[in-house]
Motif scaffolding. Structure first.
Motif, PDB file in Angstrom:
ATOM      1  N   ILE A   1       0.841  -1.203   0.000  1.00 49.43           N
ATOM      2  CA  ILE A   1       0.000   0.000   0.000  1.00 49.43           C
ATOM      3  C   ILE A   1       0.875   1.252   0.000  1.00 49.43           C
ATOM      4  CG2 ILE A   1      -1.641   1.358   1.368  1.00 49.43           C
ATOM      5  CD1 ILE A   1      -2.855  -1.298   2.330  1.00 49.43           C
ATOM      6  N   GLY A   2       1.884   1.255   0.853  1.00 51.86           N
ATOM      7  CA  GLY A   2       2.801   2.401   0.908  1.00 51.86           C
ATOM      8  C   GLY A   2       3.530   2.609  -0.398  1.00 51.86           C
ATOM      9  N   ARG A   3       3.952   1.506  -1.051  1.00 51.94           N
ATOM     10  CA  ARG A   3       4.650   1.608  -2.339  1.00 51.94           C
ATOM     11  C   ARG A   3       3.733   2.208  -3.409  1.00 51.94           C
ATOM     12  NH1 ARG A   3       5.099  -3.900  -5.264  1.00 51.94           N
ATOM     13  NH2 ARG A   3       2.852  -3.402  -5.173  1.00 51.94           N
ATOM     14  N   ASP A   4       2.478   1.740  -3.434  1.00 53.16           N
ATOM     15  CA  ASP A   4       1.545   2.234  -4.448  1.00 53.16           C
ATOM     16  C   ASP A   4       1.224   3.719  -4.238  1.00 53.16           C
ATOM     17  OD1 ASP A   4       1.557  -0.275  -5.516  1.00 53.16           O
ATOM     18  OD2 ASP A   4      -0.357  -0.900  -4.641  1.00 53.16           O
TER      19      ASP A   4
ATOM     20  N   LEU B   1      -1.316   5.084   7.520  1.00 47.98           N
ATOM     21  CA  LEU B   1      -1.048   5.163   6.088  1.00 47.98           C
ATOM     22  C   LEU B   1       0.228   5.962   5.803  1.00 47.98           C
ATOM     23  CD1 LEU B   1      -4.606   5.678   4.534  1.00 47.98           C
ATOM     24  CD2 LEU B   1      -3.115   3.699   4.281  1.00 47.98           C
ATOM     25  N   LYS B   2       0.467   6.986   6.596  1.00 50.26           N
ATOM     26  CA  LYS B   2       1.708   7.745   6.438  1.00 50.26           C
ATOM     27  C   LYS B   2       2.921   6.878   6.790  1.00 50.26           C
ATOM     28  CE  LYS B   2      -0.246  12.370   7.139  1.00 50.26           C
ATOM     29  NZ  LYS B   2      -0.267  13.580   8.011  1.00 50.26           N
ATOM     30  N   TYR B   3       2.745   6.016   7.811  1.00 43.31           N
ATOM     31  CA  TYR B   3       3.817   5.074   8.144  1.00 43.31           C
ATOM     32  C   TYR B   3       4.061   4.118   6.978  1.00 43.31           C
ATOM     33  CZ  TYR B   3       4.784   6.033  13.094  1.00 43.31           C
ATOM     34  OH  TYR B   3       5.209   6.596  14.274  1.00 43.31           O
ATOM     35  N   MET B   4       2.984   3.672   6.320  1.00 41.84           N
ATOM     36  CA  MET B   4       3.126   2.747   5.197  1.00 41.84           C
ATOM     37  C   MET B   4       3.938   3.383   4.076  1.00 41.84           C
ATOM     38  SD  MET B   4      -0.719   1.145   4.954  1.00 41.84           S
ATOM     39  CE  MET B   4      -1.646   0.784   6.457  1.00 41.84           C
ATOM     40  N   ARG B   5       3.643   4.652   3.786  1.00 41.70           N
ATOM     41  CA  ARG B   5       4.396   5.353   2.743  1.00 41.70           C
ATOM     42  C   ARG B   5       5.865   5.484   3.127  1.00 41.70           C
ATOM     43  NH1 ARG B   5       6.618   9.952   1.292  1.00 41.70           N
ATOM     44  NH2 ARG B   5       6.245  10.859  -0.792  1.00 41.70           N
ATOM     45  N   ALA B   6       6.117   5.874   4.385  1.00 39.01           N
ATOM     46  CA  ALA B   6       7.501   6.009   4.860  1.00 39.01           C
ATOM     47  C   ALA B   6       8.206   4.653   4.860  1.00 39.01           C
ATOM     48  CB  ALA B   6       7.507   6.621   6.261  1.00 39.01           C
ATOM     49  N   PHE B   7       7.465   3.612   5.178  1.00 38.09           N
ATOM     50  CA  PHE B   7       8.004   2.250   5.211  1.00 38.09           C
ATOM     51  C   PHE B   7       8.470   1.830   3.814  1.00 38.09           C
ATOM     52  CE2 PHE B   7       7.081  -2.469   5.511  1.00 38.09           C
ATOM     53  CZ  PHE B   7       8.118  -2.758   6.377  1.00 38.09           C
ATOM     54  N   ALA B   8       7.632   2.071   2.812  1.00 35.47           N
ATOM     55  CA  ALA B   8       7.992   1.718   1.435  1.00 35.47           C
ATOM     56  C   ALA B   8       9.163   2.553   0.939  1.00 35.47           C
ATOM     57  CB  ALA B   8       6.782   1.904   0.529  1.00 35.47           C
TER      58      ALA B   8
END
Length: 359
Positions: free
Chosen positions: A53-56, A93-100
């Motif tokens: 999700i973060g990558r997308d 969701l912000k963590y997911m983006r940072a994670f990716a």
């Protein structure tokens, strides 16, 4: 016949079946392993989903010019679509983006990053910017089964930068495999931030405080240290001697002698430790044990003087310093394992894999 009598009769009958008890034990182990695998698998799939999700999100922001506010809309829509799931908050969701963004390689995410809970990954992202250091904390969490609070404590105490920094002669006095492991396990400095000592404390005050906080002391030493005793008595040549602290390390398979000093390291300390290590080797060491290791903990040290002092000593000895800081926060103290839990962990060396954390 009552229900209890029937159950007892069945148990007696089963025990008379040849091989039944072994079969039952095997089944219990197999079931437990599957349960553990299921927890690991669920956690891994969740972390991989979050990464995807973060990558997308990241790709669409970079390639299609999506603004930052799209995450707000996405969080609201996903929470509406999946109200039973707690992981689609704006913050997560912000963590997911940072994670990716932090882990662009999907193979790196699958092994080993996805093997630790999401909440652990989020804390590492919050505080560690260097990729190598991040992965080191991930590996340590997997190996030792750190809870999230213990992980945060290790990061705040800068464990990565302290690990393996002690001045030692291990490369000359221990076999290579043993030397590398022993060097990795010893730190410099040790942080005794769980102690509350005044400025004019004595060595016996430091020893007494460490014993009173043995749970926290063992955590700072690292997994594998089993406490044997303080002021451990040895009789040598008809005279009495007392070791400040004696441990046994379950991975190194050896005794570890610790001598506490409240002043700067002095060359004569290495001679005294050499005597203690020789005595433990002769009086306590089992034939299957590895060579005893000595550790001198001082308030400070001159590295050159320490290296010279250990140069011609043939027993494995290390010199490290300790730092006294503020007492641990109550929230962290309450989440550290009890002595009984720590002893069980040291004995089994198992990894307690948690279910995915909810942010």
């Amino acid at each position: 016949m009552s229900r209890d009598d029937k159950s007892e009769a069945l148990r007696r009958g089963a025990s008379e079946i040849i091989g039944y008890e072994d079969f039952l034990t095997e089944l219990k182990t197999r079931i437990s392993n599957v349960q553990l695998w299921a927890v690991v698998a669920v956690n891994k799939e969740l972390v991989l989903l979050y990464w995807q999700i973060g990558r997308d999100i990241l790709n669409r922001q970079q390639q299609q010019g999506w603004g930052a506010k799209v995450i707000n809309r996405l969080a609201a829509d996903l929470q509406k679509a999946f109200p039973e799931m707690k992981g689609f908050s704006l913050r997560n969701l912000k963590y997911m983006r940072a994670f990716a963004e932090a882990y662009p390689d999907d193979q790196l995410v699958q092994q080993p990053v996805a093997l630790i809970p999401w909440g652990h990954n989020a804390r590492i992202l919050d505080t560690i910017k260097d990729q190598t250091e991040r992965l080191w904390y991930v590996q340590q969490t997997i190996e030792y089964g750190w809870s999230r609070n213990v992980l945060v404590h290790q990061i705040e105490s800068k464990l990565y930068h302290r690990q393996g920094k002690a001045t030692t002669n291990f490369n000359r006095t221990l076999p290579q495999a043993q030397s590398e492991l022993a060097q990795q396990l010893l730190k410099d400095p040790y942080t005794f931030d769980f102690l509350n000592l005044g400025k004019d404390f004595l060595e016996r005050d430091l020893e007494r405080a460490l014993i009173n906080h043995i749970r926290d002391f063992l955590i700072e030493l690292g997994v594998g240290f089993a406490f044997v005793g303080s002021q451990y008595h040895l009789e040598v040549g008809g005279e009495d001697f007392y070791i400040d602290l004696l441990f046994y390390h379950l991975r190194l398979r050896c005794y570890i002698v610790i001598d506490l000093k409240i002043e700067e390291f002095k060359p004569e300390y290495s001679g005294k430790m050499n005597f203690y290590v020789s005595a433990v080797d002769n009086l306590l060491r089992h034939p299957d044990d590895q060579p005893t290791i000595g550790m001198i903990l001082c308030k400070s040290k001159n590295k050159v003087i320490a290296e010279y002092s250990l140069r011609d000593i043939h027993k494995p000895i290390g010199v490290s310093v300790y730092q006294l800081k503020d007492i641990l926060p109550e929230a962290l103290q309450g989440n550290l394992p009890t002595i009984e839990q720590l002893e069980a962990e040291l004995q089994t060396m198992s990894i307690d894999i948690e279910t995915p954390d909810k942010l």
